[in-house]
Motif scaffolding. Structure first.
Motif, PDB file in Angstrom:
ATOM      1  N   VAL A  24      23.962  39.724  13.398  1.00 52.12           N
ATOM      2  CA  VAL A  24      25.562  38.877  13.096  1.00 52.12           C
ATOM      3  C   VAL A  24      26.140  38.420  11.744  1.00 52.12           C
ATOM      4  O   VAL A  24      27.304  38.912  11.264  1.00 52.12           O
ATOM      5  CB  VAL A  24      24.950  37.085  13.888  1.00 52.12           C
ATOM      6  CG1 VAL A  24      27.121  36.311  13.079  1.00 52.12           C
ATOM      7  CG2 VAL A  24      25.829  37.456  15.370  1.00 52.12           C
ATOM      8  N   GLY A  25      25.091  38.162  10.760  1.00 47.44           N
ATOM      9  CA  GLY A  25      25.858  37.905   9.658  1.00 47.44           C
ATOM     10  C   GLY A  25      25.671  39.279   8.372  1.00 47.44           C
ATOM     11  O   GLY A  25      26.828  40.049   7.902  1.00 47.44           O
ATOM     12  N   GLY A  74      27.467  41.870  10.648  1.00 48.08           N
ATOM     13  CA  GLY A  74      28.039  42.849  10.800  1.00 48.08           C
ATOM     14  C   GLY A  74      29.049  42.043  11.054  1.00 48.08           C
ATOM     15  O   GLY A  74      30.135  42.838  10.890  1.00 48.08           O
ATOM     16  N   TYR A  75      29.358  40.213  10.233  1.00 47.41           N
ATOM     17  CA  TYR A  75      30.467  39.725  10.081  1.00 47.41           C
ATOM     18  C   TYR A  75      30.831  40.631   8.307  1.00 47.41           C
ATOM     19  O   TYR A  75      32.196  40.455   8.111  1.00 47.41           O
ATOM     20  CB  TYR A  75      30.368  38.290   9.912  1.00 47.41           C
ATOM     21  CG  TYR A  75      30.973  37.427   9.244  1.00 47.41           C
ATOM     22  CD1 TYR A  75      32.552  37.330  10.098  1.00 47.41           C
ATOM     23  CD2 TYR A  75      31.776  37.425   8.480  1.00 47.41           C
ATOM     24  CE1 TYR A  75      33.485  36.548   9.866  1.00 47.41           C
ATOM     25  CE2 TYR A  75      32.518  36.568   7.864  1.00 47.41           C
ATOM     26  CZ  TYR A  75      33.564  36.033   8.216  1.00 47.41           C
ATOM     27  OH  TYR A  75      34.664  35.585   7.582  1.00 47.41           O
ATOM     28  N   SER A  76      30.405  40.504   7.406  1.00 44.90           N
ATOM     29  CA  SER A  76      30.307  41.365   6.321  1.00 44.90           C
ATOM     30  C   SER A  76      31.049  42.220   6.398  1.00 44.90           C
ATOM     31  O   SER A  76      31.429  42.800   5.441  1.00 44.90           O
ATOM     32  CB  SER A  76      28.726  41.079   5.629  1.00 44.90           C
ATOM     33  OG  SER A  76      28.259  40.258   5.449  1.00 44.90           O
ATOM     34  N   TRP A  98      32.916  43.582   8.777  1.00 47.46           N
ATOM     35  CA  TRP A  98      34.193  42.931   9.690  1.00 47.46           C
ATOM     36  C   TRP A  98      34.878  42.910   8.914  1.00 47.46           C
ATOM     37  O   TRP A  98      35.777  42.911   7.968  1.00 47.46           O
ATOM     38  CB  TRP A  98      34.333  42.055  10.284  1.00 47.46           C
ATOM     39  CG  TRP A  98      35.520  41.788  11.841  1.00 47.46           C
ATOM     40  CD1 TRP A  98      36.350  42.733  12.102  1.00 47.46           C
ATOM     41  CD2 TRP A  98      35.966  40.897  10.186  1.00 47.46           C
ATOM     42  NE1 TRP A  98      37.555  42.296  12.294  1.00 47.46           N
ATOM     43  CE2 TRP A  98      37.333  40.669  11.176  1.00 47.46           C
ATOM     44  CE3 TRP A  98      35.724  39.633   9.942  1.00 47.46           C
ATOM     45  CZ2 TRP A  98      38.063  39.510  11.320  1.00 47.46           C
ATOM     46  CZ3 TRP A  98      36.715  38.644   9.533  1.00 47.46           C
ATOM     47  CH2 TRP A  98      37.955  38.858   9.839  1.00 47.46           C
ATOM     48  N   PHE A  99      34.564  41.623   7.396  1.00 48.07           N
ATOM     49  CA  PHE A  99      35.311  40.987   7.082  1.00 48.07           C
ATOM     50  C   PHE A  99      35.663  42.247   5.718  1.00 48.07           C
ATOM     51  O   PHE A  99      36.574  42.070   4.750  1.00 48.07           O
ATOM     52  CB  PHE A  99      34.092  40.295   5.763  1.00 48.07           C
ATOM     53  CG  PHE A  99      34.839  38.889   4.776  1.00 48.07           C
ATOM     54  CD1 PHE A  99      36.202  38.460   5.063  1.00 48.07           C
ATOM     55  CD2 PHE A  99      34.594  39.836   3.389  1.00 48.07           C
ATOM     56  CE1 PHE A  99      36.659  37.861   3.449  1.00 48.07           C
ATOM     57  CE2 PHE A  99      35.718  39.498   2.264  1.00 48.07           C
ATOM     58  CZ  PHE A  99      36.123  37.889   2.663  1.00 48.07           C
ATOM     59  N   TYR A 159      35.674  45.567   5.849  1.00 57.51           N
ATOM     60  CA  TYR A 159      36.733  46.462   6.199  1.00 57.51           C
ATOM     61  C   TYR A 159      37.927  46.119   6.390  1.00 57.51           C
ATOM     62  O   TYR A 159      39.479  46.309   6.232  1.00 57.51           O
ATOM     63  CB  TYR A 159      36.107  47.018   7.561  1.00 57.51           C
ATOM     64  CG  TYR A 159      37.740  47.595   8.656  1.00 57.51           C
ATOM     65  CD1 TYR A 159      37.139  48.996   8.136  1.00 57.51           C
ATOM     66  CD2 TYR A 159      38.413  46.821   9.777  1.00 57.51           C
ATOM     67  CE1 TYR A 159      38.108  49.677   8.848  1.00 57.51           C
ATOM     68  CE2 TYR A 159      39.246  48.244  10.020  1.00 57.51           C
ATOM     69  CZ  TYR A 159      39.500  49.186   9.925  1.00 57.51           C
ATOM     70  OH  TYR A 159      40.398  49.502  10.133  1.00 57.51           O
ATOM     71  N   ARG A 160      38.450  44.677   6.992  1.00 57.47           N
ATOM     72  CA  ARG A 160      39.384  44.097   6.593  1.00 57.47           C
ATOM     73  C   ARG A 160      40.232  42.997   5.469  1.00 57.47           C
ATOM     74  O   ARG A 160      41.429  43.422   6.141  1.00 57.47           O
ATOM     75  CB  ARG A 160      39.337  42.815   7.525  1.00 57.47           C
ATOM     76  CG  ARG A 160      40.217  42.061   7.978  1.00 57.47           C
ATOM     77  CD  ARG A 160      40.713  41.501   9.176  1.00 57.47           C
ATOM     78  NE  ARG A 160      41.662  40.132   9.896  1.00 57.47           N
ATOM     79  CZ  ARG A 160      42.911  40.529  10.651  1.00 57.47           C
ATOM     80  NH1 ARG A 160      43.213  41.791  10.550  1.00 57.47           N
ATOM     81  NH2 ARG A 160      43.235  39.337  10.319  1.00 57.47           N
ATOM     82  N   ASN A 161      39.174  43.077   4.812  1.00 57.91           N
ATOM     83  CA  ASN A 161      39.967  42.079   3.113  1.00 57.91           C
ATOM     84  C   ASN A 161      39.369  43.327   1.974  1.00 57.91           C
ATOM     85  O   ASN A 161      40.136  43.097   1.548  1.00 57.91           O
ATOM     86  CB  ASN A 161      38.943  41.345   3.338  1.00 57.91           C
ATOM     87  CG  ASN A 161      39.826  39.542   4.142  1.00 57.91           C
ATOM     88  OD1 ASN A 161      41.138  39.962   4.349  1.00 57.91           O
ATOM     89  ND2 ASN A 161      38.564  39.426   4.765  1.00 57.91           N
TER      90      ASN A 161
END
Length: 172
Positions: free
Chosen positions: A136-137, A139-141, A143-144, A146-148
């Motif tokens: 999960v960590g 994946g979130y890293s 996504w973050f 990619y998004r920012n």
């Protein structure tokens, strides 16, 4: 008297007249059989076996240390830095008006960190959960990032938001 028994039950079968030496021989055989190292004798305990006494003398003889030379100047510099830090901390503490609120906040933050550490430690002991949390960590890293952080326009907007939050904190 009967000779001392050998084997696994030799401790219980050893005659009383043989006493301590039979016990030591049986204990030495069991230690060798298990492959465990023998423990050093307790300090101040006098043993009848000469080999043990010489071991104690060797151990005591090899523990000799000697300090020579002048002390270095580094601890004095560290002490000066520590003194400066403590003096700055005292000035800041004297400047605070509501010491009760700051102390309560510090204690609450310490308890929250301690509790969070306990929760994370308890979760880490559960099977499969640590691997899932790691996934999960990651994946979130991703996504973050990619998004920012991936595109220049998104990166500029993100850093502008960070500066804005920073300014709000500094102003209040």
């Amino acid at each position: 008297m009967a000779p001392a028994a050998t084997g696994v039950g030799s401790l219980a079968a050893a005659p009383v007249a043989k006493g301590y030496t039979t016990y030591r021989k049986a204990a030495a055989r069991s230690v060798v059989r298990l492959g465990l190292p023998a423990l050093p004798p307790l300090p101040g305990l006098r043993l009848a076996a000469q080999g043990q006494a010489s071991f104690c003398k060797r151990l005591a003889r090899n523990v000799v240390a000697m300090a020579t030379g002048e002390p270095t100047a580094a601890p004095v510099a560290d002490n000066e830095e520590l003194t400066e830090f403590v003096n700055a901390l005292k000035k800041e503490w004297d400047r605070i008006e509501d010491k009760y609120a700051v102390t309560t906040l510090a204690v609450a933050a310490t308890l929250a960190m301690w509790s969070a550490g306990g929760v994370v430690s308890a979760i880490d002991r559960l099977p499969l959960i640590p691997g899932l949390m790691e996934a999960v960590g990651i994946g979130y890293s991703g996504w973050f990032a990619y998004r920012n952080l991936l595109f220049k326009s998104d990166r500029d907007a993100f850093f502008a938001k960070v500066r804005e939050v920073y300014e709000d904190i500094i102003r209040s």
